[in-house]
Design an enzyme around this catalytic site. Sequence first.
Site, PDB file in Angstrom:
ATOM      1  N   ASP A 158      13.615  -9.658  -7.177  1.00 36.52           N
ATOM      2  CA  ASP A 158      14.601  -8.580  -7.123  1.00 36.52           C
ATOM      3  C   ASP A 158      14.410  -7.701  -8.352  1.00 36.52           C
ATOM      4  O   ASP A 158      14.404  -8.192  -9.489  1.00 36.52           O
ATOM      5  CB  ASP A 158      16.022  -9.146  -7.095  1.00 36.52           C
ATOM      6  N   ASN A 166      16.509   4.913  -9.641  1.00 36.34           N
ATOM      7  CA  ASN A 166      16.844   5.924  -8.634  1.00 36.34           C
ATOM      8  C   ASN A 166      17.870   6.922  -9.172  1.00 36.34           C
ATOM      9  O   ASN A 166      17.744   8.137  -8.972  1.00 36.34           O
ATOM     10  CB  ASN A 166      17.388   5.259  -7.369  1.00 36.34           C
ATOM     11  N   HIS A 171      14.946   9.478  -6.636  1.00 36.03           N
ATOM     12  CA  HIS A 171      14.484   8.572  -5.586  1.00 36.03           C
ATOM     13  C   HIS A 171      12.971   8.627  -5.411  1.00 36.03           C
ATOM     14  O   HIS A 171      12.343   7.627  -5.027  1.00 36.03           O
ATOM     15  CB  HIS A 171      15.173   8.908  -4.255  1.00 36.03           C
ATOM     16  N   ASP A 175      10.722   5.338  -5.363  1.00 33.83           N
ATOM     17  CA  ASP A 175       9.723   4.974  -4.347  1.00 33.83           C
ATOM     18  C   ASP A 175       8.370   4.689  -4.996  1.00 33.83           C
ATOM     19  O   ASP A 175       7.668   3.751  -4.602  1.00 33.83           O
ATOM     20  CB  ASP A 175       9.578   6.102  -3.326  1.00 33.83           C
ATOM     21  N   ASP A 201      14.981  -3.291  -2.926  1.00 34.25           N
ATOM     22  CA  ASP A 201      14.049  -3.614  -4.011  1.00 34.25           C
ATOM     23  C   ASP A 201      13.785  -5.113  -4.081  1.00 34.25           C
ATOM     24  O   ASP A 201      13.433  -5.642  -5.141  1.00 34.25           O
ATOM     25  CB  ASP A 201      14.586  -3.103  -5.355  1.00 34.25           C
ATOM     26  N   ARG A 221       2.715 -14.573 -14.331  1.00 33.50           N
ATOM     27  CA  ARG A 221       1.615 -13.688 -14.694  1.00 33.50           C
ATOM     28  C   ARG A 221       1.880 -12.254 -14.234  1.00 33.50           C
ATOM     29  O   ARG A 221       1.507 -11.293 -14.903  1.00 33.50           O
ATOM     30  CB  ARG A 221       0.302 -14.206 -14.103  1.00 33.50           C
TER      31      ARG A 221
END
Length: 279
Positions: A158, A166, A171, A175, A201, A221
């Site tokens: 997440d 955003n 936005h 993206d 996300d 990593r």
Amino acid sequence: MRLYRATAFLFPRHYTIRMFLLCFLAVHMPLLAYLGFEFTRGAWHWPTFAVLLGATVVGSAFAIAALAGLLVPVAVATRGLRALRDGQQMQDIPAGGPDMAGELLESVAHALRSTSARLDELKGLALTDPLTGLLNRRGFVEQLEQLPTGAGTLALLDGDRFKQVNDRLGHAEGDRVLRALADRLRDRLRKQDMAARWGGDEFVILLRDTDEQEARAIVKRVQLSLRRRPIARLDGRPVNFSVGFAPLSGETMEAVTEAVKAADAEMYATKRGDTLQPS
């Protein structure tokens, strides 16, 4: 089309038999003409009749066999069109010659190839997230069901502060960050691993045949790479993600949902700064 419609009453559901019948009648015309002539004359020449009868039988057999062979391309094309109509797969249509039957076969083969390619394209679009190019939720589950085993560890990612990306950067930049994160996952994960955009996300990763300890090291990593080479910064800090892990031992949507719930609980505990004890 006139002859086709005029003879439709003859075996209306069997076009091939209708052609054979017309061919049979055509081949018997000489014999019928001879019989009519002999009848009007009132005399019969049986040797001539026998020769004509034998020639007619042999000619009929040859004509029907030859016609059946010439109709094979039409039958193949018909099966191809039926498969196309029913949305079924069919083996390659054989190539024909530079004649009407060959053009028919080539046209059907082209239609089948085009439709198959379009269906594959649409299926790919249905299973792929259009923004990141990763699998979407449905694609992830379908790919999982096709694997020999779903055993492994599931990681739920997440994005940290993605809403702020955003809100503060726009936005379009949000993206771009999501696409960049997807690219980083593709670069850093192993070939046998499978990543998907779960929604918003959130991303989900299946680390196949991997225990939780090794899975944590692999995902770590990726996190380190985002710190060393940030895909975006907010207040001077690299944008990264939080992650939770859960074992996955089934291929069904229910098994994935349960694993996602468990990983989600760990992830939000991590976001809150809770100390989790290893299970």
